[in-house]
Design an enzyme around this catalytic site. Structure first.
Site, PDB file in Angstrom:
ATOM      1  N   LYS A  13      -1.152  22.593  37.686  1.00 30.03           N
ATOM      2  CA  LYS A  13      -1.455  21.820  36.462  1.00 30.03           C
ATOM      3  C   LYS A  13      -0.710  20.485  36.452  1.00 30.03           C
ATOM      4  CE  LYS A  13       0.153  25.052  33.674  1.00 30.03           C
ATOM      5  NZ  LYS A  13       0.612  26.067  34.647  1.00 30.03           N
ATOM      6  N   ARG A  88      -0.549  28.243  24.976  1.00 30.84           N
ATOM      7  CA  ARG A  88      -0.340  29.392  25.860  1.00 30.84           C
ATOM      8  C   ARG A  88      -0.564  30.708  25.153  1.00 30.84           C
ATOM      9  NH1 ARG A  88       3.337  26.580  29.707  1.00 30.84           N
ATOM     10  NH2 ARG A  88       3.943  28.074  31.276  1.00 30.84           N
ATOM     11  N   ARG A 127       8.276  24.728  45.909  1.00 31.92           N
ATOM     12  CA  ARG A 127       8.180  23.583  44.996  1.00 31.92           C
ATOM     13  C   ARG A 127       9.499  22.819  44.879  1.00 31.92           C
ATOM     14  NH1 ARG A 127       5.812  24.079  39.072  1.00 31.92           N
ATOM     15  NH2 ARG A 127       7.271  25.804  38.890  1.00 31.92           N
ATOM     16  N   ARG A 160      13.594  24.062  40.613  1.00 36.93           N
ATOM     17  CA  ARG A 160      13.688  24.444  39.200  1.00 36.93           C
ATOM     18  C   ARG A 160      14.393  25.793  39.045  1.00 36.93           C
ATOM     19  NH1 ARG A 160       8.058  23.761  36.051  1.00 36.93           N
ATOM     20  NH2 ARG A 160       8.451  25.887  35.422  1.00 36.93           N
ATOM     21  N   ARG A 171       6.990  35.367  34.603  1.00 36.02           N
ATOM     22  CA  ARG A 171       6.108  34.297  34.111  1.00 36.02           C
ATOM     23  C   ARG A 171       4.642  34.662  34.347  1.00 36.02           C
ATOM     24  NH1 ARG A 171       8.788  29.620  37.350  1.00 36.02           N
ATOM     25  NH2 ARG A 171       6.956  28.391  36.781  1.00 36.02           N
TER      26      ARG A 171
HETATM   27  P1  AP5 Z   1       2.622  22.524  39.935  1.00 32.99           P
HETATM   28  O1  AP5 Z   1       1.656  21.414  39.776  1.00 32.99           O
HETATM   29  O2  AP5 Z   1       4.066  22.242  39.759  1.00 32.99           O
HETATM   30  O3  AP5 Z   1       2.199  23.771  39.057  1.00 32.99           O
HETATM   31  P2  AP5 Z   1       2.101  23.971  37.487  1.00 32.99           P
HETATM   32  O4  AP5 Z   1       0.815  24.620  37.212  1.00 32.99           O
HETATM   33  O5  AP5 Z   1       2.407  22.700  36.758  1.00 32.99           O
HETATM   34  O6  AP5 Z   1       3.266  25.024  37.331  1.00 32.99           O
HETATM   35  P3  AP5 Z   1       4.492  25.233  36.376  1.00 32.99           P
HETATM   36  O7  AP5 Z   1       5.358  26.263  37.054  1.00 32.99           O
HETATM   37  O8  AP5 Z   1       5.154  23.948  35.991  1.00 32.99           O
HETATM   38  O9  AP5 Z   1       3.849  25.881  35.186  1.00 32.99           O
HETATM   39  P4  AP5 Z   1       4.493  26.791  34.220  1.00 32.99           P
HETATM   40  O10 AP5 Z   1       3.359  26.955  33.329  1.00 32.99           O
HETATM   41  O11 AP5 Z   1       5.137  28.006  34.678  1.00 32.99           O
HETATM   42  O12 AP5 Z   1       5.790  25.957  33.746  1.00 32.99           O
HETATM   43  P5  AP5 Z   1       6.080  25.083  32.454  1.00 32.99           P
HETATM   44  O13 AP5 Z   1       7.009  24.030  32.852  1.00 32.99           O
HETATM   45  O14 AP5 Z   1       4.837  24.739  31.746  1.00 32.99           O
HETATM   46  O15 AP5 Z   1       2.372  23.160  41.403  1.00 32.99           O
HETATM   47  C1  AP5 Z   1       3.168  24.227  41.876  1.00 32.99           C
HETATM   48  C2  AP5 Z   1       3.499  23.990  43.361  1.00 32.99           C
HETATM   49  O16 AP5 Z   1       2.305  24.054  44.132  1.00 32.99           O
HETATM   50  C3  AP5 Z   1       4.105  22.615  43.647  1.00 32.99           C
HETATM   51  O17 AP5 Z   1       5.034  22.759  44.676  1.00 32.99           O
HETATM   52  C4  AP5 Z   1       2.903  21.780  44.107  1.00 32.99           C
HETATM   53  O18 AP5 Z   1       3.271  20.719  44.981  1.00 32.99           O
HETATM   54  C5  AP5 Z   1       2.061  22.814  44.831  1.00 32.99           C
HETATM   55  N1  AP5 Z   1       0.617  22.569  44.724  1.00 32.99           N
HETATM   56  C6  AP5 Z   1      -0.061  22.078  43.646  1.00 32.99           C
HETATM   57  N2  AP5 Z   1      -1.375  22.030  43.915  1.00 32.99           N
HETATM   58  C7  AP5 Z   1      -1.538  22.521  45.189  1.00 32.99           C
HETATM   59  C8  AP5 Z   1      -2.680  22.729  46.039  1.00 32.99           C
HETATM   60  N3  AP5 Z   1      -3.927  22.413  45.625  1.00 32.99           N
HETATM   61  N4  AP5 Z   1      -2.476  23.255  47.264  1.00 32.99           N
HETATM   62  C9  AP5 Z   1      -1.198  23.589  47.699  1.00 32.99           C
HETATM   63  N5  AP5 Z   1      -0.087  23.402  46.937  1.00 32.99           N
HETATM   64  C10 AP5 Z   1      -0.256  22.878  45.700  1.00 32.99           C
HETATM   65  O19 AP5 Z   1       6.842  26.166  31.549  1.00 32.99           O
HETATM   66  C11 AP5 Z   1       8.131  26.645  31.882  1.00 32.99           C
HETATM   67  C12 AP5 Z   1       8.590  27.603  30.783  1.00 32.99           C
HETATM   68  O20 AP5 Z   1       8.675  26.911  29.523  1.00 32.99           O
HETATM   69  C13 AP5 Z   1       7.674  28.798  30.505  1.00 32.99           C
HETATM   70  O21 AP5 Z   1       7.943  29.878  31.382  1.00 32.99           O
HETATM   71  C14 AP5 Z   1       8.015  29.105  29.050  1.00 32.99           C
HETATM   72  O22 AP5 Z   1       9.232  29.817  28.951  1.00 32.99           O
HETATM   73  C15 AP5 Z   1       8.237  27.733  28.441  1.00 32.99           C
HETATM   74  N6  AP5 Z   1       7.001  27.156  27.863  1.00 32.99           N
HETATM   75  C16 AP5 Z   1       6.384  26.007  28.265  1.00 32.99           C
HETATM   76  N7  AP5 Z   1       5.296  25.781  27.514  1.00 32.99           N
HETATM   77  C17 AP5 Z   1       5.228  26.798  26.612  1.00 32.99           C
HETATM   78  C18 AP5 Z   1       4.304  27.135  25.585  1.00 32.99           C
HETATM   79  N8  AP5 Z   1       3.219  26.382  25.328  1.00 32.99           N
HETATM   80  N9  AP5 Z   1       4.530  28.265  24.874  1.00 32.99           N
HETATM   81  C19 AP5 Z   1       5.612  29.042  25.108  1.00 32.99           C
HETATM   82  N10 AP5 Z   1       6.516  28.793  26.089  1.00 32.99           N
HETATM   83  C20 AP5 Z   1       6.326  27.664  26.829  1.00 32.99           C
END
Ligand code: AP5
Length: 215
Positions: A13, A88, A127, A160, A171
């Site tokens: 994402k 979410r 990552r 991270r 997660r």
């Molecule tokens: P990347 O693009 O970083 O993935 P992402 O989908 O953004 O993953 P996140 O881990 O950031 O999502 P998340 O939802 O767990 O974390 P968030 O920060 O929102 O890609 C991942 C890896 O793959 C990278 O290394 C990239 O280079 C590689 N890649 C990408 N595309 C590729 C491809 N096509 N082919 C190969 N490799 C590829 O949330 C963190 C925490 O915050 C949550 O656990 C929760 O506790 C809290 N939180 C955040 N938002 C909320 C909410 N709305 N409600 C409640 N809690 C929340």
């Protein structure tokens, strides 16, 4: 244009949101990035959220909805935005709908990325993220141009804290139990576009752009 990038943790994402910012000139609103920034500043909200994030659990809806209300009211969102990692839960999605109705705007597209869990674990374990702007890279699949340095802002790339096997498992469990039902929610509203996230970064970007242009 008001967009949302939807999918499991590590599906890509954040990576794709950066290309959407470049192409459409609208801001990315990542609740994960906002929470990490609050933790860095040691704010009360950040310290409270940290307990949930370190365990791979979702932060309570009331906190997240408050964050989004504040962020969407900022000036740069007037021309549109890209939601990343929000909503979410169904209550978050309902709160967003209410808020957007009040603002007289609507969601144009929800871009749903799908990748099997086994592939996600491989992506998250390689990552590296920018300490400054939150941009994501991968040591093998999406390396930075200069090792350890962000392509976008020259910030330092780090691992991270929640990218460890135990937290990733939690997660993914939280995603399947609480977030996956949003797929049907948005499908029923006719705004969902399904994208195969297993392809390489460039191909996924291409498919997303085509889906948006077609709409
Ligand atoms: P990347 O693009 O970083 O993935 P992402 O989908 O953004 O993953 P996140 O881990 O950031 O999502 P998340 O939802 O767990 O974390 P968030 O920060 O929102 O890609 C991942 C890896 O793959 C990278 O290394 C990239 O280079 C590689 N890649 C990408 N595309 C590729 C491809 N096509 N082919 C190969 N490799 C590829 O949330 C963190 C925490 O915050 C949550 O656990 C929760 O506790 C809290 N939180 C955040 N938002 C909320 C909410 N709305 N409600 C409640 N809690 C929340």
């Amino acid at each position: 244009m008001n967009l949302m990038v939807f999918g499991a943790p590590g599906v890509g994402k954040g990576t794709q949101a950066k290309f959407l910012i470049e192409k459409y000139g609208i801001p990315q609103i990542s609740t994960g990035d906002i929470l990490r920034e609050a933790i860095k500043k040691n704010s009360k909200m950040g310290l409270e959220a940290k307990k949930y994030m370190d365990e791979g659990k979702l932060v309570p809806d009331s906190t997240i909805i408050g964050i989004i209300k504040e962020r969407l009211s900022e000036d740069d969102c007037k021309k549109g935005f890209i939601l990343d990692g929000f909503p979410r839960t169904i209550p978050q999605a309902e709160a967003l709908e209410e808020l957007m109705n009040e603002m007289g705007i609507k969601l144009d597209k929800v871009i749903s990325l799908s990748v099997p869990d086994s592939m996600i674990v491989e992506r998250i374990s390689g990552r590296r993220v920018c300490k400054e702007c939150g941009a994501s890279f991968h040591v093998k699949f999406n390396p930075a141009k200069v090792d350890g340095v962000c392509d976008y802002c020259d910030g330092e790339l780090i691992i991270r804290k929640d990218d460890n096997p135990q937290t990733v498992k939690s997660r993914l469990e939280a995603y399947h139990a609480q977030t996956a039902p949003l797929f049907e929610f948005y499908k029923n509203k006719g705004v969902l576009v399904e994208i195969d996230g297993t392809k390489d970064v460039k191909s996924v970007t291409q498919e997303i752009f085509e889906a948006i242009e077609k709409a």
